[in-house]
Scaffold this motif. Sequence first.
Motif, PDB file in Angstrom:
ATOM      1  N   ASP A  47      25.736  25.575  -4.326  1.00  0.00           N
ATOM      2  CA  ASP A  47      25.511  25.401  -2.892  1.00  0.00           C
ATOM      3  C   ASP A  47      26.630  24.596  -2.234  1.00  0.00           C
ATOM      4  O   ASP A  47      27.020  24.867  -1.095  1.00  0.00           O
ATOM      5  CB  ASP A  47      24.173  24.704  -2.645  1.00  0.00           C
ATOM      6  CG  ASP A  47      22.975  25.589  -2.954  1.00  0.00           C
ATOM      7  OD1 ASP A  47      23.167  26.805  -3.119  1.00  0.00           O
ATOM      8  OD2 ASP A  47      21.852  25.060  -3.050  1.00  0.00           O
ATOM      9  N   ALA A  48      27.142  23.590  -2.966  1.00  0.00           N
ATOM     10  CA  ALA A  48      28.180  22.733  -2.395  1.00  0.00           C
ATOM     11  C   ALA A  48      29.539  23.422  -2.347  1.00  0.00           C
ATOM     12  O   ALA A  48      30.350  23.170  -1.444  1.00  0.00           O
ATOM     13  CB  ALA A  48      28.283  21.432  -3.187  1.00  0.00           C
ATOM     14  N   THR A 101      31.302  14.081  -9.876  1.00  0.00           N
ATOM     15  CA  THR A 101      30.146  13.605  -9.124  1.00  0.00           C
ATOM     16  C   THR A 101      29.641  14.775  -8.292  1.00  0.00           C
ATOM     17  O   THR A 101      30.407  15.379  -7.544  1.00  0.00           O
ATOM     18  CB  THR A 101      30.529  12.434  -8.207  1.00  0.00           C
ATOM     19  OG1 THR A 101      31.042  11.365  -9.011  1.00  0.00           O
ATOM     20  CG2 THR A 101      29.330  11.947  -7.415  1.00  0.00           C
ATOM     21  N   VAL A 102      28.365  15.111  -8.454  1.00  0.00           N
ATOM     22  CA  VAL A 102      27.791  16.272  -7.773  1.00  0.00           C
ATOM     23  C   VAL A 102      26.810  15.785  -6.712  1.00  0.00           C
ATOM     24  O   VAL A 102      25.853  15.064  -7.023  1.00  0.00           O
ATOM     25  CB  VAL A 102      27.075  17.206  -8.773  1.00  0.00           C
ATOM     26  CG1 VAL A 102      26.362  18.343  -8.036  1.00  0.00           C
ATOM     27  CG2 VAL A 102      28.072  17.766  -9.780  1.00  0.00           C
ATOM     28  N   ILE A 103      27.048  16.178  -5.473  1.00  0.00           N
ATOM     29  CA  ILE A 103      26.181  15.793  -4.359  1.00  0.00           C
ATOM     30  C   ILE A 103      25.776  17.055  -3.611  1.00  0.00           C
ATOM     31  O   ILE A 103      26.628  17.789  -3.089  1.00  0.00           O
ATOM     32  CB  ILE A 103      26.893  14.807  -3.414  1.00  0.00           C
ATOM     33  CG1 ILE A 103      27.279  13.533  -4.176  1.00  0.00           C
ATOM     34  CG2 ILE A 103      25.995  14.472  -2.222  1.00  0.00           C
ATOM     35  CD1 ILE A 103      28.023  12.515  -3.337  1.00  0.00           C
ATOM     36  N   LEU A 120      23.321  13.772  -7.189  1.00  0.00           N
ATOM     37  CA  LEU A 120      22.368  13.590  -6.101  1.00  0.00           C
ATOM     38  C   LEU A 120      21.879  14.968  -5.680  1.00  0.00           C
ATOM     39  O   LEU A 120      22.669  15.785  -5.180  1.00  0.00           O
ATOM     40  CB  LEU A 120      23.018  12.887  -4.911  1.00  0.00           C
ATOM     41  CG  LEU A 120      23.066  11.359  -4.881  1.00  0.00           C
ATOM     42  CD1 LEU A 120      23.821  10.811  -6.083  1.00  0.00           C
ATOM     43  CD2 LEU A 120      23.695  10.870  -3.573  1.00  0.00           C
ATOM     44  N   LEU A 121      20.602  15.226  -5.881  1.00  0.00           N
ATOM     45  CA  LEU A 121      20.052  16.532  -5.547  1.00  0.00           C
ATOM     46  C   LEU A 121      19.592  16.574  -4.089  1.00  0.00           C
ATOM     47  O   LEU A 121      19.831  15.654  -3.311  1.00  0.00           O
ATOM     48  CB  LEU A 121      18.934  16.889  -6.526  1.00  0.00           C
ATOM     49  CG  LEU A 121      19.420  17.143  -7.966  1.00  0.00           C
ATOM     50  CD1 LEU A 121      18.244  17.475  -8.885  1.00  0.00           C
ATOM     51  CD2 LEU A 121      20.459  18.264  -8.023  1.00  0.00           C
ATOM     52  N   ALA A 122      18.913  17.649  -3.714  1.00  0.00           N
ATOM     53  CA  ALA A 122      18.671  17.961  -2.304  1.00  0.00           C
ATOM     54  C   ALA A 122      17.869  16.880  -1.585  1.00  0.00           C
ATOM     55  O   ALA A 122      16.906  16.327  -2.117  1.00  0.00           O
ATOM     56  CB  ALA A 122      17.937  19.299  -2.197  1.00  0.00           C
TER      57      ALA A 122
END
Length: 229
Positions: free
Chosen positions: A22-23, A92-94, A112-114
């Motif tokens: 999604d990102a 780092t996944v946001i 950091l999820l939704a």
Amino acid sequence: MNELVIIGAGGFARETAQAVQDAGEFKLLGHLDDKPDLHGTEVDGVPVLGGCDLVHELTDARVVICVGNPRDYAARARLVHRFGLPAERYATVIHPTASASRTSEVGPGSVLLAHCVLTAAVRVGAHVAVMPHVVLTHDDVVEDYATLASGVRLGGGARLAQGAYVGSGALVREGTTVGAWSLVGMGSAVLGDVPPGEVWVGSPARRLRAADEPALEQLATRTVGGPLT
């Protein structure tokens, strides 16, 4: 675009894969998992490339470790120790719907999820798992390897020490500390400090028992990164 591999192929890893897609910041190569029956298969359309040690061959890919559950929430720390990778290898996944203020910090390897919210001057360490709809308010500190399950709320100035696990829907009062490698049960209300290496449940939360052995082993050997100050 940087390439990325996700360590693990379970629920948290699958959720992270969706966040990555999604990102659109990374090219997702696939999952790595030590379960041989998964090798060569796909999980939600994402390939499982092989065992976790393949990470040492995929030297151009960034890495995020997405393993662990309430029965063994020390798993991420063990893999970080096992791999011995430099911090710059970790991504780092946001998720794009997460809100992290400009005064907040998120460390390498954290997810950091939704719909997570970091309001003001929040510090999140390395290899932290922040599930959907978590709210971290002003001056909260979340140390390395901590896990915040869905819907957790931390009052201002709260601290989760290294490896702490806070279950779904739990509330942590402002200014309180959940000790290193302790677990707070889902729906609990933490009104005072939780000592290291314990399981607390209820509203108000009270001690149930000592933490399970994997967490206690990490508590005894807190060597990687150290606490945030």
